[in-house]
Design an enzyme around this catalytic site. Structure first.
Site, mmCIF file in Angstrom:
data_model
loop_
_atom_site.group_PDB
_atom_site.id
_atom_site.type_symbol
_atom_site.label_atom_id
_atom_site.label_comp_id
_atom_site.label_asym_id
_atom_site.label_seq_id
_atom_site.Cartn_x
_atom_site.Cartn_y
_atom_site.Cartn_z
ATOM 1 N N ASP A 11 -2.884 -9.502 2.891
ATOM 2 C CA ASP A 11 -2.019 -10.612 2.492
ATOM 3 C C ASP A 11 -2.793 -11.902 2.738
ATOM 4 O O ASP A 11 -4.003 -11.872 3.029
ATOM 5 C CB ASP A 11 -0.656 -10.552 3.193
ATOM 6 C CG ASP A 11 -0.737 -10.925 4.677
ATOM 7 O OD1 ASP A 11 -1.855 -11.119 5.200
ATOM 8 O OD2 ASP A 11 0.327 -11.004 5.313
ATOM 9 N N HIS A 12 -2.098 -13.038 2.619
ATOM 10 C CA HIS A 12 -2.786 -14.329 2.773
ATOM 11 C C HIS A 12 -3.470 -14.463 4.134
ATOM 12 O O HIS A 12 -4.550 -15.024 4.239
ATOM 13 C CB HIS A 12 -1.780 -15.473 2.563
ATOM 14 C CG HIS A 12 -0.518 -15.312 3.351
ATOM 15 N ND1 HIS A 12 0.443 -14.392 3.023
ATOM 16 C CD2 HIS A 12 -0.069 -15.930 4.481
ATOM 17 C CE1 HIS A 12 1.445 -14.453 3.891
ATOM 18 N NE2 HIS A 12 1.151 -15.374 4.797
ATOM 19 N N CYS A 68 -3.594 -7.827 7.553
ATOM 20 C CA CYS A 68 -2.645 -8.943 7.517
ATOM 21 C C CYS A 68 -2.805 -9.720 8.815
ATOM 22 O O CYS A 68 -3.837 -9.585 9.479
ATOM 23 C CB CYS A 68 -1.208 -8.459 7.271
ATOM 24 S SG CYS A 68 -0.439 -7.520 8.607
ATOM 25 N N GLY A 69 -1.847 -10.551 9.182
ATOM 26 C CA GLY A 69 -2.010 -11.357 10.388
ATOM 27 C C GLY A 69 -2.127 -10.505 11.633
ATOM 28 O O GLY A 69 -3.050 -10.647 12.430
ATOM 29 N N THR A 70 -1.159 -9.610 11.807
ATOM 30 C CA THR A 70 -1.136 -8.728 12.977
ATOM 31 C C THR A 70 -1.619 -7.321 12.670
ATOM 32 O O THR A 70 -1.909 -6.564 13.601
ATOM 33 C CB THR A 70 0.299 -8.600 13.508
ATOM 34 O OG1 THR A 70 1.111 -8.079 12.446
ATOM 35 C CG2 THR A 70 0.840 -9.935 13.985
ATOM 36 N N GLY A 71 -1.611 -6.935 11.417
ATOM 37 C CA GLY A 71 -1.856 -5.538 11.025
ATOM 38 C C GLY A 71 -0.584 -4.702 11.052
ATOM 39 O O GLY A 71 -0.576 -3.563 10.596
ATOM 40 N N GLY A 73 2.692 -5.427 9.775
ATOM 41 C CA GLY A 73 3.470 -5.325 8.528
ATOM 42 C C GLY A 73 2.828 -4.373 7.535
ATOM 43 O O GLY A 73 3.505 -3.514 6.942
ATOM 44 N N HIS A 101 -8.194 12.777 15.583
ATOM 45 C CA HIS A 101 -6.952 13.495 15.916
ATOM 46 C C HIS A 101 -5.887 13.408 14.826
ATOM 47 O O HIS A 101 -5.129 14.354 14.639
ATOM 48 C CB HIS A 101 -6.360 12.939 17.224
ATOM 49 C CG HIS A 101 -7.175 13.276 18.438
ATOM 50 N ND1 HIS A 101 -6.690 13.175 19.716
ATOM 51 C CD2 HIS A 101 -8.460 13.708 18.566
ATOM 52 C CE1 HIS A 101 -7.624 13.541 20.592
ATOM 53 N NE2 HIS A 101 -8.718 13.854 19.913
ATOM 54 N N ARG A 112 -5.383 -12.157 12.833
ATOM 55 C CA ARG A 112 -5.032 -13.161 13.847
ATOM 56 C C ARG A 112 -5.101 -12.572 15.252
ATOM 57 O O ARG A 112 -4.733 -13.238 16.212
ATOM 58 C CB ARG A 112 -3.626 -13.700 13.568
ATOM 59 C CG ARG A 112 -3.526 -14.486 12.269
ATOM 60 C CD ARG A 112 -2.082 -14.839 11.942
ATOM 61 N NE ARG A 112 -1.989 -15.611 10.701
ATOM 62 C CZ ARG A 112 -0.871 -15.779 10.004
ATOM 63 N NH1 ARG A 112 0.264 -15.219 10.418
ATOM 64 N NH2 ARG A 112 -0.872 -16.482 8.890
ATOM 65 N N HIS A 137 -4.893 19.846 15.934
ATOM 66 C CA HIS A 137 -4.772 18.582 15.208
ATOM 67 C C HIS A 137 -4.257 18.823 13.786
ATOM 68 O O HIS A 137 -3.421 18.069 13.277
ATOM 69 C CB HIS A 137 -6.113 17.853 15.183
ATOM 70 C CG HIS A 137 -6.598 17.494 16.559
ATOM 71 N ND1 HIS A 137 -5.820 16.804 17.466
ATOM 72 C CD2 HIS A 137 -7.762 17.758 17.199
ATOM 73 C CE1 HIS A 137 -6.489 16.647 18.598
ATOM 74 N NE2 HIS A 137 -7.672 17.230 18.459
#
Ligand code: RB5
Length: 158
Positions: A11-12, A68-71, A73, A101, A112, A137
């Site tokens: 995203d942006h 994305c910003g945090t990963g 979303g 795994h 971010r 696994h």
């Protein structure tokens, strides 16, 4: 990894990291498919996430990278797609373990949250590490697939 087709999306908030990761990975010989977003304007991340997941589930690309910003979303949205095992990684150990795994096929990162240098290191490990060929696994990943199909029954696994 033999198949060097990698799909990438953002995203942006992940726009700069995505563009720089494309250059970084192309220099290493990967064939990069960029499914957006294509500008730093604010956008709704489920749209590029959905495009990326289609490239994975259609077998055009074996691995994907989402930023994305945090990963968070992008990982939540990606994991709504059957056949997608998206792992949010902020450290190198998790990147290695999720390939070994969980046989994760999509790497998610937060622009971010981590430096670009660490994002490159995490990406290198994620792309270089094979899934462990061990029954426990494979069994656990099969359980996740059963959950996706709505046929999960605890009684089947005892
Ligand atoms: C965008 O501001 C931000 O919400 C997004 O990049 C992501 O962090 C969401 O999980």
């Amino acid at each position: 990894m033999e198949n060097k087709n990698i799909v990438i999306a953002c995203d942006h908030a992940g726009f700069d990291y995505k563009n720089d990761l494309i250059k970084y990975l192309e220099a290493k010989g990967y064939n990069m498919t960029d499914v957006g977003t294509y500008s730093p304007e604010s956008c709704d991340y489920p749209i590029p996430v959905h495009r990326l997941c289609e490239k994975i589930t259609s077998d055009e690309c074996p691995r994907g990278i989402l930023i994305c910003g945090t990963g968070i979303g992008v990982s939540i949205a990606a994991n709504k797609h059957p056949g997608i095992r998206a792992a949010l990684c902020g450290d190198k150990y998790s990147a290695e373990m999720t390939r070994q795994h969980n046989n994760a096929n999509v790497l998610c990162m937060g622009a971010r949250v981590i430096s670009f240098e660490l994002a490159c290191e995490i990406t290198d490990i994620f792309l270089a590490t094979p899934a462990l060929d061990e029954e426990r696994h494979r069994r656990r990943v099969k359980m996740i697939e059963d959950l996706e199909k709505g046929v999960f029954d605890e009684a089947n696994y005892n």
